[in-house]
Write a protein that holds these residues in place. Structure first.
Motif, PDB file in Angstrom:
ATOM      1  N   LEU A 202       0.339   9.211   3.051  1.00 45.72           N
ATOM      2  CA  LEU A 202       1.781   9.137   3.289  1.00 45.72           C
ATOM      3  C   LEU A 202       2.068   9.132   4.781  1.00 45.72           C
ATOM      4  O   LEU A 202       1.416   9.843   5.551  1.00 45.72           O
ATOM      5  N   HIS A 203       3.056   8.331   5.159  1.00 42.74           N
ATOM      6  CA  HIS A 203       3.490   8.255   6.547  1.00 42.74           C
ATOM      7  C   HIS A 203       5.009   8.205   6.566  1.00 42.74           C
ATOM      8  O   HIS A 203       5.624   7.552   5.718  1.00 42.74           O
ATOM      9  N   ILE A 204       5.604   8.885   7.528  1.00 42.70           N
ATOM     10  CA  ILE A 204       7.065   8.878   7.641  1.00 42.70           C
ATOM     11  C   ILE A 204       7.491   7.616   8.369  1.00 42.70           C
ATOM     12  O   ILE A 204       6.948   7.285   9.424  1.00 42.70           O
ATOM     13  N   ASP A 205       8.446   6.917   7.793  1.00 42.49           N
ATOM     14  CA  ASP A 205       8.978   5.693   8.391  1.00 42.49           C
ATOM     15  C   ASP A 205      10.232   6.055   9.179  1.00 42.49           C
ATOM     16  O   ASP A 205      11.240   6.452   8.608  1.00 42.49           O
ATOM     17  N   GLU A 206      10.145   5.934  10.486  1.00 47.59           N
ATOM     18  CA  GLU A 206      11.250   6.280  11.373  1.00 47.59           C
ATOM     19  C   GLU A 206      12.145   5.075  11.689  1.00 47.59           C
ATOM     20  O   GLU A 206      13.073   5.187  12.484  1.00 47.59           O
TER      21      GLU A 206
END
Length: 118
Positions: free
Chosen positions: A92-96
């Motif tokens: 999982l990666h946070i999309d900014e």
């Protein structure tokens, strides 16, 4: 592996992860989450899932920890729903990008207001 197949699998993973988060996860910490993008490697052994989190900073932190805890469940569900030889390893990666675009929009509005006032 063909790029078209990889793109189809990426889109299918995106749809299924969205459904899993919306319908199957029962963790009360998980708030409003949007799956924005999935990037899979060419051999489909791993996939990065980009999510956008909404809410206050503490709500985002709680949602993020809930999603990290549920990652194994999400992977097992993907394995059941997608017929592949190997279920991809998920991260999982946070999309900014949504926050970034909102900030750019604010700056553009401010510039326009400054031009009108001069």
């Amino acid at each position: 592996m063909g790029q078209l197949r990889v793109e189809k699998v990426q889109e299918f993973i995106k749809q299924e992860v969205s459904k899993i988060i919306l319908n199957d996860l029962k963790d009360p910490r998980i708030g409003f989450v949007t799956v924005t993008q999935v990037e899979a490697t060419g051999d489909l052994r791993s996939a990065k899932i980009f999510v956008s989190l909404m809410g206050s900073d503490e709500q985002k932190a709680a949602t993020w920890s809930g999603l990290q805890k549920a990652l194994g469940f999400i992977r097992s569900e993907i394995g059941k729903r997608i017929r592949l030889r190997m279920t991809p390893d998920l991260s999982l990666h946070i999309d900014e990008s949504l926050d970034y675009s909102a900030k750019i929009q604010e700056l553009l509005i401010k510039i326009k207001e400054d031009e009108v006032s001069q």
